[in-house]
Design a protein around this motif. Structure first.
Motif, PDB file in Angstrom:
ATOM      1  N   SER A   1      38.817  67.720  11.129  1.00  0.00           N
ATOM      2  CA  SER A   1      38.282  68.154  12.417  1.00  0.00           C
ATOM      3  C   SER A   1      39.066  67.500  13.541  1.00  0.00           C
ATOM      4  N   LEU A   2      39.017  68.123  14.712  1.00  0.00           N
ATOM      5  CA  LEU A   2      39.702  67.550  15.871  1.00  0.00           C
ATOM      6  C   LEU A   2      39.065  66.230  16.291  1.00  0.00           C
ATOM      7  N   SER A   3      37.744  66.141  16.216  1.00  0.00           N
ATOM      8  CA  SER A   3      37.071  64.912  16.658  1.00  0.00           C
ATOM      9  C   SER A   3      37.447  63.734  15.766  1.00  0.00           C
ATOM     10  N   ALA A   4      37.469  63.940  14.448  1.00  0.00           N
ATOM     11  CA  ALA A   4      37.828  62.855  13.531  1.00  0.00           C
ATOM     12  C   ALA A   4      39.294  62.471  13.702  1.00  0.00           C
ATOM     13  N   ALA A   5      40.158  63.476  13.892  1.00  0.00           N
ATOM     14  CA  ALA A   5      41.583  63.186  14.076  1.00  0.00           C
ATOM     15  C   ALA A   5      41.814  62.424  15.382  1.00  0.00           C
ATOM     16  N   ALA A   6      41.089  62.807  16.423  1.00  0.00           N
ATOM     17  CA  ALA A   6      41.230  62.111  17.708  1.00  0.00           C
ATOM     18  C   ALA A   6      40.832  60.646  17.580  1.00  0.00           C
ATOM     19  N   ARG A   7      39.762  60.380  16.839  1.00  0.00           N
ATOM     20  CA  ARG A   7      39.355  58.989  16.617  1.00  0.00           C
ATOM     21  C   ARG A   7      40.428  58.237  15.842  1.00  0.00           C
TER      22      ARG A   7
ATOM     23  N   PHE B   1      45.116  76.641  11.903  1.00  0.00           N
ATOM     24  CA  PHE B   1      43.771  76.284  11.453  1.00  0.00           C
ATOM     25  C   PHE B   1      42.821  77.460  11.619  1.00  0.00           C
ATOM     26  N   GLU B   2      41.783  77.428  10.789  1.00  0.00           N
ATOM     27  CA  GLU B   2      40.659  78.340  10.959  1.00  0.00           C
ATOM     28  C   GLU B   2      39.379  77.542  10.847  1.00  0.00           C
ATOM     29  N   ARG B   3      38.342  78.022  11.500  1.00  0.00           N
ATOM     30  CA  ARG B   3      37.051  77.331  11.475  1.00  0.00           C
ATOM     31  C   ARG B   3      36.465  77.361  10.074  1.00  0.00           C
ATOM     32  N   HIS B   4      35.861  76.221   9.686  1.00  0.00           N
ATOM     33  CA  HIS B   4      35.203  76.124   8.380  1.00  0.00           C
ATOM     34  C   HIS B   4      33.985  75.238   8.564  1.00  0.00           C
ATOM     35  N   GLY B   5      32.801  75.876   8.713  1.00  0.00           N
ATOM     36  CA  GLY B   5      31.604  75.091   9.023  1.00  0.00           C
ATOM     37  C   GLY B   5      31.774  74.401  10.365  1.00  0.00           C
ATOM     38  N   ARG B   6      31.586  73.084  10.371  1.00  0.00           N
ATOM     39  CA  ARG B   6      31.769  72.324  11.601  1.00  0.00           C
ATOM     40  C   ARG B   6      33.201  71.845  11.796  1.00  0.00           C
ATOM     41  N   GLY B   7      34.028  72.060  10.796  1.00  0.00           N
ATOM     42  CA  GLY B   7      35.375  71.515  10.868  1.00  0.00           C
ATOM     43  C   GLY B   7      36.447  72.586  10.882  1.00  0.00           C
ATOM     44  N   LEU B   8      37.638  72.165  10.530  1.00  0.00           N
ATOM     45  CA  LEU B   8      38.797  73.051  10.494  1.00  0.00           C
ATOM     46  C   LEU B   8      39.469  72.928   9.135  1.00  0.00           C
TER      47      LEU B   8
END
Length: 294
Positions: free
Chosen positions: A24-30, A55-62
């Motif tokens: 996910s973008l949020s985890a990668a940003a952290r 990327f494509e959306r998958h649930g809450r992540g990518l």
């Protein structure tokens, strides 16, 4: 090689690689210490530059698209190369000033490392030490940390390891909980005693069953993958749990539940990339950890 053909920005490739690995973008940003919008712009810029969706959306992540999966193999090789370059650059300096990151389990990071790192800072004020508290195996090849304290021998040929000791883990409870339980003198006497379970694998249940505890009659009302949280449950008198006796025996108000039970033995390893020998500040931290944790 036609260097004019290499036009993309490594920072964008790194943004793509870490997003793919973190999910996910949020985890990668952290993981990269960036804001999510900044990271998202880097990934979007790479997609525009290459003319494909990565990327494509998958649930809450990518998750990577087929094109993203094709690129991921190459991006990982670039990431490994960047890590090797960073290690080589670190080895060019013989100074002690600079950053060193140390990875350890959450409970070691919270209970064993602070006094060691404080003494290191006192002796070498120019050192800046980042503590990475992680119960998983930190990826040293990709510079998630410079040095790691682990419980397994390294299998990667690019890593070196030094076995520091065989540690003993024991079962602990607060004195107040043992008083409420009537201070049983056998494993069978702990029927009904609450236990905080570490992760969801059932490993602690199996371990206690092998030691003769009636686990079918013992509630496991709490579960966590964080040993610091589990230890707070023990200290508060809420449950029994297992811990390295170097930490458990030093805790006021907490006792081994059956002092004569044999310990559960596990190894403690210090692990780093082979290039740790080339940078003086990494060697200084390595030597201090090896000496004090042993």
């Amino acid at each position: 090689m036609d260097w004019r053909a290499v036009t993309f920005d490594w920072n964008r490739v790194r943004a793509f690689l870490v997003t793919a690995e973190e999910g996910s973008l949020s985890a990668a940003a952290r993981a990269l210490g960036l804001t999510q919008p900044t990271l998202g712009r880097q990934v979007e810029a790479l997609e525009q530059e290459l003319g494909v969706a990565l990327f494509e959306r998958h649930g809450r992540g990518l998750r990577p698209t087929p094109a993203g999966l094709d690129l991921l193999t190459h991006a990982r090789r670039m990431g490994d190369g960047a890590g090797d370059l960073a290690l080589a650059v670190a080895g060019l300096s013989d100074g002690l000033d600079g950053e060193v990151s140390v990875s350890a389990s959450d409970i070691y990071a919270a209970r064993l490392l602070p006094p060691i790192l404080a003494r290191l800072h006192s002796a070498h004020p120019g050192l800046r030490i980042e503590v990475v508290a992680d119960n998983a195996l930190t990826d040293l090849r990709r510079r998630a940390a410079d040095i790691a304290v682990r419980n397994v021998r390294p299998g990667d040929p690019d890593l070196i390891g030094r076995k520091l000791r065989d540690a003993d883990a024991r079962l602990y409870a607060a004195s107040s909980l043992l008083d409420r339980l009537g201070r049983p003198t056998t494993p069978e006497g702990f029927a009904g005693a609450p236990v905080v379970e570490i992760d969801g694998t059932g490993a602690l249940r199996a371990l206690m069953a092998g030691m003769g505890f009636p686990v079918e009659a013992m509630p496991f009302p709490y579960r966590t993958s964080n040993f610091v949280i589990a230890w707070e449950m023990v200290r508060g008198g809420h449950a029994i749990c297992i811990l390295d006796d170097r930490i458990g025996d030093a805790e006021p108000g907490v006792e081994r539940i059956l002092p004569d039970l044999p310990p559960i033995r596990f190894p403690v390893w210090l692990v780093a990339h082979r290039d740790v020998r080339r940078a003086r500040r990494l060697r200084v931290v390595w030597d201090a950890l090896a000496s004090e944790l042993r």
